[in-house]
Design a protein around this motif. Structure first.
Motif, PDB file in Angstrom:
ATOM      1  N   LEU A   1       0.936  -1.204   0.054  1.00  0.00           N
ATOM      2  CA  LEU A   1      -0.129  -0.109   0.072  1.00  0.00           C
ATOM      3  C   LEU A   1       0.910   1.290  -0.126  1.00  0.00           C
ATOM      4  CD1 LEU A   1      -3.147   1.105   0.356  1.00  0.00           C
ATOM      5  CD2 LEU A   1      -2.736   0.998   2.762  1.00  0.00           C
ATOM      6  N   ALA A   2       1.910   1.372   0.702  1.00  0.00           N
ATOM      7  CA  ALA A   2       2.834   2.432   0.756  1.00  0.00           C
ATOM      8  C   ALA A   2       3.569   2.712  -0.575  1.00  0.00           C
ATOM      9  CB  ALA A   2       3.896   2.129   1.735  1.00  0.00           C
ATOM     10  N   ALA A   3       3.974   1.590  -1.032  1.00  0.00           N
ATOM     11  CA  ALA A   3       4.710   1.543  -2.312  1.00  0.00           C
ATOM     12  C   ALA A   3       3.680   2.453  -3.393  1.00  0.00           C
ATOM     13  CB  ALA A   3       5.077   0.158  -2.733  1.00  0.00           C
ATOM     14  N   ALA A   4       2.235   1.881  -3.256  1.00  0.00           N
ATOM     15  CA  ALA A   4       1.548   2.267  -4.635  1.00  0.00           C
ATOM     16  C   ALA A   4       1.283   3.637  -4.048  1.00  0.00           C
ATOM     17  CB  ALA A   4       0.162   1.341  -4.338  1.00  0.00           C
ATOM     18  N   MET A   5       1.130   4.426  -3.077  1.00  0.00           N
ATOM     19  CA  MET A   5       0.896   5.650  -2.811  1.00  0.00           C
ATOM     20  C   MET A   5       2.084   6.659  -2.744  1.00  0.00           C
ATOM     21  SD  MET A   5      -1.825   5.518   0.316  1.00  0.00           S
ATOM     22  CE  MET A   5      -0.744   4.739   1.894  1.00  0.00           C
ATOM     23  N   GLY A   6       3.324   6.061  -2.970  1.00  0.00           N
ATOM     24  CA  GLY A   6       4.368   6.892  -2.842  1.00  0.00           C
ATOM     25  C   GLY A   6       4.790   7.371  -1.464  1.00  0.00           C
ATOM     26  N   ALA A   7       4.215   6.356  -0.414  1.00  0.00           N
ATOM     27  CA  ALA A   7       4.473   7.100   1.161  1.00  0.00           C
ATOM     28  C   ALA A   7       5.641   6.499   1.516  1.00  0.00           C
ATOM     29  CB  ALA A   7       3.121   6.581   1.710  1.00  0.00           C
ATOM     30  N   ARG A   8       6.102   7.135   2.747  1.00  0.00           N
ATOM     31  CA  ARG A   8       7.152   6.621   3.882  1.00  0.00           C
ATOM     32  C   ARG A   8       6.714   5.401   4.346  1.00  0.00           C
ATOM     33  NH1 ARG A   8      11.622  10.136   5.046  1.00  0.00           N
ATOM     34  NH2 ARG A   8      11.966  11.867   3.687  1.00  0.00           N
ATOM     35  N   TYR A   9       7.438   4.374   4.280  1.00  0.00           N
ATOM     36  CA  TYR A   9       7.124   3.072   5.090  1.00  0.00           C
ATOM     37  C   TYR A   9       7.646   2.926   6.306  1.00  0.00           C
ATOM     38  CZ  TYR A   9       6.658  -1.873   6.154  1.00  0.00           C
ATOM     39  OH  TYR A   9       6.470  -2.991   6.735  1.00  0.00           O
ATOM     40  N   TYR A  10       6.959   2.422   7.561  1.00  0.00           N
ATOM     41  CA  TYR A  10       7.669   2.102   8.642  1.00  0.00           C
ATOM     42  C   TYR A  10       7.137   0.914   9.427  1.00  0.00           C
ATOM     43  CZ  TYR A  10      10.211   6.532   8.039  1.00  0.00           C
ATOM     44  OH  TYR A  10      11.159   7.297   7.281  1.00  0.00           O
ATOM     45  N   ARG A  11       7.666   0.278  10.138  1.00  0.00           N
ATOM     46  CA  ARG A  11       6.923  -0.759  11.064  1.00  0.00           C
ATOM     47  C   ARG A  11       6.699  -0.267  12.401  1.00  0.00           C
ATOM     48  NH1 ARG A  11      11.398  -5.100  11.349  1.00  0.00           N
ATOM     49  NH2 ARG A  11      12.634  -3.231  11.783  1.00  0.00           N
ATOM     50  N   ILE A  12       5.898  -0.943  13.044  1.00  0.00           N
ATOM     51  CA  ILE A  12       5.357  -0.456  14.388  1.00  0.00           C
ATOM     52  C   ILE A  12       6.692  -0.263  15.411  1.00  0.00           C
ATOM     53  CG2 ILE A  12       5.054  -2.786  15.249  1.00  0.00           C
ATOM     54  CD1 ILE A  12       2.894   0.512  16.249  1.00  0.00           C
ATOM     55  N   GLU A  13       7.492  -1.268  15.153  1.00  0.00           N
ATOM     56  CA  GLU A  13       8.755  -1.121  16.052  1.00  0.00           C
ATOM     57  C   GLU A  13       9.495   0.251  15.698  1.00  0.00           C
ATOM     58  OE1 GLU A  13       8.698  -5.466  14.905  1.00  0.00           O
ATOM     59  OE2 GLU A  13       7.884  -3.683  14.025  1.00  0.00           O
TER      60      GLU A  13
ATOM     61  N   LEU B   1       8.096   3.091  14.816  1.00  0.00           N
ATOM     62  CA  LEU B   1       7.413   3.992  15.564  1.00  0.00           C
ATOM     63  C   LEU B   1       7.852   4.165  16.789  1.00  0.00           C
ATOM     64  CD1 LEU B   1       5.195   6.048  15.660  1.00  0.00           C
ATOM     65  CD2 LEU B   1       3.659   4.378  15.886  1.00  0.00           C
ATOM     66  N   GLU B   2       7.955   2.974  17.832  1.00  0.00           N
ATOM     67  CA  GLU B   2       8.699   3.048  18.993  1.00  0.00           C
ATOM     68  C   GLU B   2       9.773   3.691  19.184  1.00  0.00           C
ATOM     69  OE1 GLU B   2       5.897  -0.573  20.829  1.00  0.00           O
ATOM     70  OE2 GLU B   2       7.866  -0.955  19.984  1.00  0.00           O
ATOM     71  N   ALA B   3      10.856   3.490  18.047  1.00  0.00           N
ATOM     72  CA  ALA B   3      12.167   4.241  18.177  1.00  0.00           C
ATOM     73  C   ALA B   3      11.989   5.446  17.907  1.00  0.00           C
ATOM     74  CB  ALA B   3      12.755   3.349  17.238  1.00  0.00           C
ATOM     75  N   ASP B   4      10.927   6.202  17.812  1.00  0.00           N
ATOM     76  CA  ASP B   4      10.912   7.479  17.500  1.00  0.00           C
ATOM     77  C   ASP B   4      11.199   7.867  15.870  1.00  0.00           C
ATOM     78  OD1 ASP B   4      10.235   9.963  18.314  1.00  0.00           O
ATOM     79  OD2 ASP B   4      12.139  10.428  19.053  1.00  0.00           O
ATOM     80  N   VAL B   5      11.052   6.994  15.009  1.00  0.00           N
ATOM     81  CA  VAL B   5      11.478   7.151  13.610  1.00  0.00           C
ATOM     82  C   VAL B   5      10.291   7.976  12.787  1.00  0.00           C
ATOM     83  CG1 VAL B   5      12.138   6.124  11.442  1.00  0.00           C
ATOM     84  CG2 VAL B   5      13.086   5.219  13.649  1.00  0.00           C
ATOM     85  N   LEU B   6       9.102   7.877  13.526  1.00  0.00           N
ATOM     86  CA  LEU B   6       8.021   8.551  12.736  1.00  0.00           C
ATOM     87  C   LEU B   6       8.236   9.954  12.712  1.00  0.00           C
ATOM     88  CD1 LEU B   6       5.297   8.765  11.549  1.00  0.00           C
ATOM     89  CD2 LEU B   6       4.205   8.886  13.900  1.00  0.00           C
ATOM     90  N   ALA B   7       8.863  10.618  13.795  1.00  0.00           N
ATOM     91  CA  ALA B   7       9.258  11.919  13.821  1.00  0.00           C
ATOM     92  C   ALA B   7      10.046  12.502  12.769  1.00  0.00           C
ATOM     93  CB  ALA B   7       9.827  12.469  15.280  1.00  0.00           C
ATOM     94  N   GLU B   8      11.137  11.548  12.594  1.00  0.00           N
ATOM     95  CA  GLU B   8      12.019  12.011  11.563  1.00  0.00           C
ATOM     96  C   GLU B   8      11.369  11.801  10.043  1.00  0.00           C
ATOM     97  OE1 GLU B   8      15.579  13.293  10.029  1.00  0.00           O
ATOM     98  OE2 GLU B   8      14.945  12.927  12.223  1.00  0.00           O
ATOM     99  N   ALA B   9      10.491  10.953  10.151  1.00  0.00           N
ATOM    100  CA  ALA B   9       9.758  10.753   9.007  1.00  0.00           C
ATOM    101  C   ALA B   9       9.081  12.248   8.514  1.00  0.00           C
ATOM    102  CB  ALA B   9       9.008   9.666   8.722  1.00  0.00           C
TER     103      ALA B   9
END
Length: 274
Positions: free
Chosen positions: A242-254, A256-264
């Motif tokens: 789904l992420a690939a089709a939308m051209g979205a950044r992709y992350y796993r729940i792990e 997110l816990e590692a604070d990578v969502l903020a960087e994204a």
């Protein structure tokens, strides 16, 4: 819980909105002069320094006609300015019944509240949509209120089937409604899901429908992030597709816990173009 969700980005679409979060190009005379460029249309913000530098090498070969400096049309440069604007961040959260749902919800709650806290200073606005059973529901309308967010998230219902396309559609509708009020805010949609779906809006395949909905949203300039919550031993990888089709950044729940969502979210609009 995710901490210190500070979002910084360079949005390359020209916007006029005011804010403190994102650095964005602007076609007004407000903002910091960062560089010059050849004019595209009528010049309303002349870059004198760059214009003089462009004309300087040709002064000896141009007829002075009593002028100290000879400027021609091809020498003209205009200023490109940079200012800060806010963003609209909409979380679209899978609240259907699945493994790890409690863990997922606690993580998402922490991320939303952290973003809201930071939004007080950055003028961001944040909303929350959940989808479960047969439909999607707006749990938190666009707001900066931390108290409202915490109250809304405290008793977030979970369980049931997975209407993924409905969730994407509801998130998209919130963003479009907000853009009608303020078209200069940068729209960001964060989908938190494993990508599995078993409820369609129409009569077709539910996952194909979700793919098409995601492509439609991305096609309208909405920046997107997919956080994959799949925890099963046998992984289908639907959220990644789904992420690939939308051209979205992709992350796993792990992640997110590692604070990578903020960087994204900080870097999202660096990939935008004029």
């Amino acid at each position: 819980m995710v901490k210190n969700l500070n979002i910084k980005a360079l949005d390359r679409k020209k916007r006029k909105g005011e804010g403190k979060r994102l650095k964005t190009k602007t076609d007004t005379k407000k903002g910091q002069y960062i560089k010059s460029a050849l004019p595209r249309n009528t010049i309303n913000d002349l870059a004198f320094d760059a214009t003089l530098r462009a004309a300087a090498p040709y002064q000896r070969v141009r007829e002075a006609n009593g002028l100290a400096v000879i400027i021609k049309t091809e020498d003209l440069r205009e200023k490109l300015r940079e200012k800060r604007t806010g963003s609209t961040i909409v979380f679209v959260v899978d609240a259907s019944g699945s493994m790890g749902v409690k863990k997922r919800m606690e993580t998402v709650k922490g991320a939303v509240v952290s973003l809201l806290t930071d939004a007080y200073q950055k003028r961001d606005r944040v909303g929350l949509v959940s989808f479960r059973k047969k439909d999607a529901e707006v749990l938190l309308n666009i707001t900066r209120s931390v108290d409202m967010a915490e109250k809304c998230l405290r008793d977030l219902p979970t369980g049931g089937k997975t209407p993924l396309a409905a969730g994407l559609l509801k998130g998209y509708e919130i963003i479009k409604n907000e853009q009608r009020k303020n078209s200069d805010l940068l729209p960001i949609l964060v989908l938190v899901s494993d990508g599995r779906t078993n409820v369609a809006l129409g009569e077709g395949d539910s996952f194909t429908e979700a793919l098409e909905m995601g492509k439609r949203i991305a096609g309208e300039g909405v920046q997107m992030i997919v956080v994959d919550t799949e925890v099963d031993f046998i992984k289908l990888g639907l959220a990644r597709k789904l992420a690939a089709a939308m051209g979205a950044r992709y992350y796993r729940i792990e992640d997110l816990e590692a604070d990578v969502l903020a960087e994204a979210v900080r870097d999202l609009s660096k990939e935008s173009s004029f």
